[in-house]
Structure formats: structure tokens, C-alpha cells
Design a protein around this motif. Sequence first.
Motif: not given
Length: 478
Positions: A97, A99-100, A306, A308, A311, A316, A323, A325, A328
Motif C-alpha cells: 500500500s 503507506n507501506h 473503501h 482513502e 500517504s 501512490t 489513494d 484502498q 483496513k
Amino acid sequence: MKDTTFDVRIHATQVRHGSRVTSYIVRWKVGPKRWKDSFRNKAQADSFRASLVTAAKNGEAFNLRTGRPVSWGREAEARSWYAFSLDYAAAKWPYASPNHRRGIAEALTDATEALLTSPKGAPSREEIRFALRSWAYSERLQKGGEPPASIVPTLRWLERNTVDMADLSPDRGGATIARSVLDRLSQKKDGSPAAGTTATRKRVTFNNAMEYACERSILPANPLKRVKWTRPRMAQTLDIRTVVNAEQAARLLNAVRQQGKRGECMVAFFGLMYYAALRPEEVIDIRRENLVSLPPEGWGELRLTHSEPRSGSRWTNGGTARDRQPLKHRAPGETRSVPLHPELVRLLRHHIEAFRGQPGTRLFIGPRGGIMTDRTYLSAWRTARANALTPEEAASPLAETPYSLRHAAVSTWLSAGVAPAQVAEWAGHSVAVLLRVYAKCVAGQEEEAKRRIAEATKVIRKPTVGESGTSGGSGEVA
């Protein structure tokens, strides 16, 4: 072989104190030629020297061209940490992702600082970090192409001045180097201790990189497995001082409403966090079709699809700050249903009628018609907090961020007797996290708990003769 020799002499490590950095120099002689290598920290220098000494004591031949033991392989075949880290980041990018991806880049950048081999001609620390984070671990993977001319010298220097991956092998003192990396990952840029969660997250990334090196047969074993590392202490529960109760939440929402048109269109935004325990990134993504039921009276229903999270545009796929996603902790396509409190239903019905009545559009937008930004809703929150809280409350950690509204919602559900499994389903996390983190997060809950315990332990007994001035009778004694 004429290009090898057993005539090796290894000298003590020397320390050189420069105007900007201190370097540690290992000198040795192979046949008639003298060699030296400079290192940024003592651990790396000692590890390298120890490897040379071990090879010489074991009777290994040294290569006259490279100055290193023949068993280490030719210098041309060496693979630097920098080159490896580029490959590792590229392998992770498609499956991570945004953030990852950012977290991986942060960990690799910090690790690179600990794996530099020479201070000679080194760019500044800021230049190195900028080149890695802005291009090597982000734009290179996002857009491709050549790096900007301004950072090319820094990248070329990194290609020549990071440790060989072979030096991370356990039999070459790799555990010592790995420990120096862990020391760096456990610190902030200014050298102060990093938060336990941050240090642990970065260690996980570095460990994963070492496992990837083993998978690719670059390393024979993971050097971290030989390092005894004490996991930093991490907070297991939230600070209840940050979490609002019902009366405080009402004051805050009213203070948002009083900020003119901007505030009026954001009351429902914060209401979704307080009454439905939504994360900010989930509220930002809500469309009209996510509202399954908004009856004139009673409870409604929301179905989330979803999220968002923000990040940053470097991480992205589309170069936008946010983005879209999956939810979670859920697989793509999974949804989450949440009940809507009657008061929240009223707020949402008013919001739709006054601001966002068209299907297919976001429920909440920024002042200029675009996506709601952190700056917009945090500004409204800070103003509300300053106007709604007493001086004592404002000086405390109470409601420092809007996320405290979500914590209050989850804790309120628990204290109302809702089954933990149901609360976890509504809130979108595991039961284990629920019981560990949220169970004591609402202000004032302790006194109610004490009252219930006292009631549950109340004992009814008969007084003894003479205890109450009578020879009989009965009474209650708490």
C-alpha cells in the motif's frame, strides 16, 4: 596461483577525527601492496578487520588484485547494500500500500546511513536522505526514467560507498553490522530514542530485506538471527486522558457548527467519527450510496467499501496525496456495515439536504470543491477545541486529534454492554486489539466500574448479639 599470496599483515584500526565526521581506518598489507578501508563507525571497522584476521589465521590465500581473501570472491562480483536495497524496494512496490511503501523507504534510508563505508567525498546527510526518499525508493519506481541531475552525484557516491552484502554474512561478522543498523533504526534523526512502534516497524522491514537476500542466495543466512535485540516498550492501551465523554463531545460538535458555513458542513464529518467510530480516511471516502438507510426516526445503516488514507504523492500509483484502498485489515471487495445513531442520522439528513444531495459524489468535500484535506478538517477541529474546552481541558491531552472521537465511540459501545465481537466488527479491527487497546478509553468510566464492583460485592448478614444494641433483628451491612 601467481595472483594470490599468503603473505598478509593486518594493522590495528586507526581513528581519524575530521572537522565534520570521525572515520575508522583499517590498514593491511597483502604481499608488497598496502590496502586501507574507511568506515563511518567503529563496529563496522572492527567487524571488517576481524574478518581479515580470521581469514589469515585460517590460512586462506589473499587476492593480490583486490587485497581480500580469495573466498570472498572477486571485487567485480561484489554486490553493494545500495544496489540490493534498490532491488528489494522494487520487488515490494507492486504489492505494498502507499503507506507501506513510505514505511519501507524510511527504514531503508535509515539503514543506509548505518551501512556507509567511507566519509571521503560524502554528500551531506540531508542530500543522501533526499536522494533516497525522493527518487531511489519512490519516483524511480513510480515513474521510471533518469534521476534529476541535482541528485546524480549523490547517487553515484552511494553506489561506491555502501557495504558489500557479503559483509552481512554471519561468518563475516554480519551480526555486528546488523546490530549497528538496529541501533540506527531505534533512533530519530536527532539521535533521541524513536517510539517503540516505529523502531519495531523498521526492524521488521530490515529483517524482511535480509530474508529476501537469503531467498535470492545473496546471503547464506539472516544475520539478525544472531543478534539479541530487546524489543522497545510499546504502549498497549490508549491514554484515557485523550478521550472525550458524551458531554465534551457535544460541546466540540457544537463548536464546529458555530464556525459559519465551513463548520456547519463539517459537523456530520466529525459526527461519523464519534457516533459510528469511523477513521478519518473512511469518512473522506463516503459517497451517498454508502448510506444504506437514513430513516426520519430511529437508527440508520452505513456500508463502507473503501478508504482513502493519506500517504503523500510520492507513494501512490497516480501521484495523488490519497489513494483509494480496500478497507483496513480487509481483502479487496469486503465491506463493513455500521449502525448509525439516531442523532447521527439527523446530522446526515441535514447535511445531504443542505450541501451534498447528488448521488455518486463525495459526501464531504474541501472548500474549493476537491477532496477534503487534512489541513481543512484539522483547522476546524483546532478552532473547535480552543472554543469548546475549559482552560484546564485545553491544557490537557483531551481531544488533541479528531481520532479521539473514534476511541470514545468504541469505548462507549463496550461500556454499554455490546458484545466485544460485535464492537470489533463495527469498528473494523480484531477482538484482540479491541480488548487490549480500547477497553478503558472513556473519561469517567472508572467511577462507574467501582460502583458496579461495590454493588456486586455487597454482603447481607445478621448482626451479632449486642452489635446494634439489640439481641435480634436483621440488617444490611455493605
